[in-house]
Write a protein that holds these residues in place. Structure first.
Motif, PDB file in Angstrom:
ATOM      1  N   ARG A   3       0.825  -1.203   0.000  1.00  0.00           N
ATOM      2  CA  ARG A   3       0.000   0.000   0.000  1.00  0.00           C
ATOM      3  C   ARG A   3       0.861   1.255   0.000  1.00  0.00           C
ATOM      4  O   ARG A   3       0.612   2.195  -0.752  1.00  0.00           O
ATOM      5  CB  ARG A   3      -0.920   0.008   1.218  1.00  0.00           C
ATOM      6  N   LEU A   4       1.894   1.310   0.859  1.00  0.00           N
ATOM      7  CA  LEU A   4       2.760   2.488   0.903  1.00  0.00           C
ATOM      8  C   LEU A   4       3.527   2.646  -0.406  1.00  0.00           C
ATOM      9  O   LEU A   4       3.732   3.766  -0.885  1.00  0.00           O
ATOM     10  CB  LEU A   4       3.731   2.383   2.079  1.00  0.00           C
ATOM     11  N   ARG A  77       6.907   6.156   8.141  1.00  0.00           N
ATOM     12  CA  ARG A  77       6.476   4.815   8.581  1.00  0.00           C
ATOM     13  C   ARG A  77       5.408   4.922   9.668  1.00  0.00           C
ATOM     14  O   ARG A  77       4.414   4.195   9.671  1.00  0.00           O
ATOM     15  CB  ARG A  77       7.693   4.026   9.091  1.00  0.00           C
ATOM     16  N   ASP A  80       2.217   7.699   7.880  1.00  0.00           N
ATOM     17  CA  ASP A  80       1.471   7.350   6.671  1.00  0.00           C
ATOM     18  C   ASP A  80       0.583   6.135   6.882  1.00  0.00           C
ATOM     19  O   ASP A  80      -0.493   6.023   6.286  1.00  0.00           O
ATOM     20  CB  ASP A  80       2.427   7.095   5.504  1.00  0.00           C
ATOM     21  N   THR A  81       1.019   5.211   7.715  1.00  0.00           N
ATOM     22  CA  THR A  81       0.215   4.028   7.995  1.00  0.00           C
ATOM     23  C   THR A  81      -0.952   4.323   8.929  1.00  0.00           C
ATOM     24  O   THR A  81      -1.808   3.462   9.138  1.00  0.00           O
ATOM     25  CB  THR A  81       1.089   2.926   8.622  1.00  0.00           C
ATOM     26  N   ASP A 123       3.265  -2.893   7.437  1.00  0.00           N
ATOM     27  CA  ASP A 123       3.061  -1.698   6.612  1.00  0.00           C
ATOM     28  C   ASP A 123       1.803  -1.803   5.768  1.00  0.00           C
ATOM     29  O   ASP A 123       1.234  -0.793   5.361  1.00  0.00           O
ATOM     30  CB  ASP A 123       4.264  -1.456   5.698  1.00  0.00           C
ATOM     31  N   ASP A 124       1.373  -3.014   5.463  1.00  0.00           N
ATOM     32  CA  ASP A 124       0.155  -3.211   4.685  1.00  0.00           C
ATOM     33  C   ASP A 124      -1.097  -3.086   5.543  1.00  0.00           C
ATOM     34  O   ASP A 124      -2.184  -2.885   5.009  1.00  0.00           O
ATOM     35  CB  ASP A 124       0.147  -4.600   4.040  1.00  0.00           C
ATOM     36  N   GLY A 126      -1.972  -0.991   8.439  1.00  0.00           N
ATOM     37  CA  GLY A 126      -2.503   0.318   8.792  1.00  0.00           C
ATOM     38  C   GLY A 126      -2.834   0.445  10.265  1.00  0.00           C
ATOM     39  O   GLY A 126      -3.205  -0.523  10.930  1.00  0.00           O
ATOM     40  N   TYR A 127      -2.698   1.686  10.761  1.00  0.00           N
ATOM     41  CA  TYR A 127      -2.862   1.969  12.193  1.00  0.00           C
ATOM     42  C   TYR A 127      -4.084   2.831  12.497  1.00  0.00           C
ATOM     43  O   TYR A 127      -4.174   3.418  13.568  1.00  0.00           O
ATOM     44  CB  TYR A 127      -1.639   2.750  12.692  1.00  0.00           C
TER      45      TYR A 127
END
Length: 341
Positions: A3-4, A77, A80-81, A123-124, A126-127
């Motif tokens: 995704r990023l 990192r 963006d997530t 990273d795929d 998301g937070y």
């Protein structure tokens, strides 16, 4: 990191050619969510928030998390997530092996560990839920500090201390608007279906696509930027906002419930897209945009009010003082606010 990497690639293309960068509702959507939420606040909120200027400021600041992208590592990192959480159609993060949105670990570090243990890329994932939780808790602290400063300023008889309380209250008001904007951005992201799903930019090619939905990598940006910018209107968003939902509040449960409501709109989005509803100014697509922006504005308005109410029972500063005691005039907050060193 798919995704990023996709976001970076699309942004690079936007510089060299014409595609629209993926950026979570775009400027118009985030502005409208922030403005509508503040304009919908009740009279119990502090007076400085009940002005057209405050609504406009929060609307502009709601764009800020997109405007700070590209700062490097670790900035990107971590931040963006925060704009998304990629759930499968059943509400599990990325796949059936990922954690359920209803049973997320308490801390981000524990969430990362759970994803890694499941063989999934953090990273795929998301937070977004954590960004909303954190933003809400931070705003409660802001409001608690403002309550103490405001009460102390009104009662203080020493001119020097009173002047400092006033200056610090004004500083806090600026911070509150900024933090309302940041929370507004993530709550706004949470109302955009693409920010809650593995189908975040065209239907995922990793799962079956029996209805033949688009897999175009232009889907996300074209919807939330160009189309939303054409059809979204503040009056329509405000008219579609729901009544306040302030009873039985549980932050840890409310945020997943909100994100699942948005996830349920992923399939309707793709059905509308297939029917051509996001072309030009199609009324079907416009109604979908309005409903999603109104959902974000309604949730944000409620979180602002709930944070304000929660702050009345908070304690703040060092040495710690209770907000209620300062507001009642039974505690002197000078050392807690100004410091004793």
């Amino acid at each position: 990191m798919k995704r990023l990497a996709l976001v970076a690639a699309v942004c690079a293309l936007a510089v060299a050619a014409t595609p629209v960068a993926v950026s979570a509702w775009g400027n118009t959507g985030h502005r409208l969510v922030g403005i509508a939420a503040v304009r919908g606040l009740p009279a119990e909120m502090p007076a400085f928030l009940l002005s057209p200027g405050a609504a406009s400021e929060v609307g502009e600041l709601a764009r800020e998390p997109d405007r700070t992208k590209g700062g490097g590592q670790p900035h990107d990192r971590e931040r963006d997530t925060a704009h998304f959480v990629d759930m499968d159609d059943s509400g599990r993060v990325i796949s059936a092996a990922g954690p359920s949105i209803d049973a997320l670990p308490r801390l981000k570090s524990e969430y990362d560990a759970a994803l890694t243990a499941a063989g999934l890329d953090v990273d795929d994932a998301g937070y977004l839920p954590y960004a909303i939780w954190d933003g809400y808790q931070h705003l409660v602290r802001d409001f608690a500090t403002w309550r103490v400063l405001n009460a102390a300023e009104k009662r203080e008889i020493d001119p020097g201390r009173r002047a400092w309380y006033r200056e610090d209250r004004l500083r806090r008001e600026a911070l509150i608007l900024r933090d309302m904007g940041y929370l507004g951005h993530y709550v706004g992201d949470g109302s955009q279906p693409h920010h809650t799903t593995i189908h975040y930019n065209g239907w995922s090619r990793d799962v079956p696509n029996p209805e033949g939905f688009t897999t175009s990598r232009q889907t996300h940006g074209a919807f939330e930027n160009a189309f939303t910018g054409r059809v979204a209107r503040l009056d329509a968003v405000e008219a579609a906002m729901t009544a306040p939902n302030l009873d039985g509040f549980d932050l840890r449960a409310r945020v997943p419930a909100y994100l699942k409501t948005t996830l349920a709109q992923v399939l309707p989005f793709y059905q509308l897209e297939k029917a051509g509803a996001f072309q030009e100014r199609d009324a079907r697509g416009a109604a979908f945009v309005t409903a999603r922006l109104a959902a974000g504005a309604s949730e944000l308005r409620d979180l602002f009010v709930l944070a304000w109410r929660d702050s009345a029972d908070d304690s703040i500063g060092w040495p710690i003082v209770k907000v209620a005691e300062v507001e009642a005039g039974t505690a002197d907050p000078w050392l807690a606010m100004y410091g004793e060193d």
